[in-house]
Design an enzyme around this catalytic site. Sequence first.
Site, short mmCIF file in Angstrom:
data_model
loop_
_atom_site.label_atom_id
_atom_site.label_comp_id
_atom_site.label_asym_id
_atom_site.label_seq_id
_atom_site.Cartn_x
_atom_site.Cartn_y
_atom_site.Cartn_z
N GLU A 260 5.70 -4.13 5.23
CA GLU A 260 6.12 -3.75 6.11
C GLU A 260 6.82 -4.75 6.93
OE1 GLU A 260 4.01 0.14 7.96
OE2 GLU A 260 4.58 0.95 6.01
N HIS A 278 8.03 4.48 8.22
CA HIS A 278 6.84 4.66 9.05
C HIS A 278 6.93 5.79 10.16
CE1 HIS A 278 3.09 2.90 9.00
NE2 HIS A 278 2.71 3.72 9.81
#
Length: 525
Positions: A260, A278
């Site tokens: 990420e 997220h």
Amino acid sequence: MPKVLISDKMDPQAAKIFRERGVEVDEITGKTPAELMAIIGDYDGLAIRSSTKVTKEILEHATNLKVVGRAGIGVDNVDIPAASARGVVVMNTPFGNSITTAEHAIALMFALARDLPEADKSTQAGKWEKNRFMGVEMTAKTLGLIGAGNIGSIVADRARGLKMKVVAYDPFLTPERAVEMGVEKVTLDELLARADFITLHTPLTDQTRNILSAENLAKTKPGVRIVNCARGGLIDEAALKAGLDSGHIGGAALDVFVTEPAKESPLFGTPNFISTPHLGASTTEAQVNVAIQVAEQMADFLVSGGVTNALNMPSLSAEEAPKLKPYMALAEKLGSLVGQLATGAITRISVHAEGAAAELNQKPITSAVLAGFLQTQTATVNMVNAPLLARERGMEVREIRTEREGDYHTLLRVAVKTADGERSVAGTLFGDQAPRLVELFGIKVEADLVGPMLYVVNEDAPGFIGRLGTALGEAGVNIGTFHLGRRSAGGEAVLLLSVDEPVTAELLAKVKALPGVKTAMGLSF
């Protein structure tokens, strides 16, 4: 005044709470690791979200740091072993965004069940593909929870409201808690075989990494839909894509990824795949809640010693802290005393709480004993890293409680096992809550453990105290307090003397030369 750095963007309520609680706070965000290293040494606390990476290198520059607070659940961005080794408490806020994350998981389940993203795109493109988007009902379907903690339990509650049957795999889920949640506790293999939907709600550990591996994904029910709002790395992403491509997996929705930000992924563009960046904790309410909670927890710790939601230290509420503080001071002194006096390798240390002490939270007391004990061997030790250091040294740690009172209303006893047998010391709190030694290796002796002290074991004989006093006087040593105990008349006696200056090697040599002296040592508290 304690000083805290907020290094990630956080709701302004956090800084306000710190200041209201008497904590100085700086809000400095967006720093590079090198820039953070340059300033972190000025702070007692570090409040973060997910952007700041608290690495071993940063911790090495954090010479005054006492606590790291993560506004959120996951602490993947904190090197907890390195923090523990340096005695830094690591806290998170596991409840501030629980509802938000659970609701996001439920939203993704609905999106998968009815193929909402693709239906939206198709409709806005001017198509009317009513027959293309044939979904499934969630009612009467089986939801498999992998992880039945705080967030998992909320998902289970919402799913039961949708009339789903819920099965759960969680090694820590007790049968009683499963009944309370209204779920069926099952093995992982049974969950994989039965679940129509699977959601993951577990931290990423060595045990949970790739828990949905290629092998386990192959065990799932054909057409299963999988949701992950927990942590990237719980699912083998390559195997998940293969399952989607083959049609064995009916759909998948990921809010988290192994890497990420997930700017690219082989899963992107795969049919029946939904992704979000997220967003599990991304609601206004959750952002405010976690900011408030991390500030309250860190302020409690820095101001009053309260420990809440720590990942590397026993919890100690702000209400408990004042009551436990004198006991922890006594525990640390007893640990230090036995650490200075015991010889040889220590294989076991036991902490025995008796009377009123037995009613208290034992974990902080034990940590204080270990800290005092290990301070005699290691410079950088405190209640955070002491249990870890004890384990590294192969020491067995025991906790014993006896609620009945003995000779004292409250008593702590610390015993160590060595090659020569078990030796113990005991202490109590007097009326002013001052710690006081009351027993030393089986001999009754009362003493305040303060400053430099001289410890002497000798044969009980007339004139010895006079000879000792003369030796000290000739050496120019002033006696502060004098404490004497003996096993029996004419037997072994123990003396503890507080002195104004640290005991020198020359003084010890003079004391050891006195007739009847068996042992003489300098102590420090």
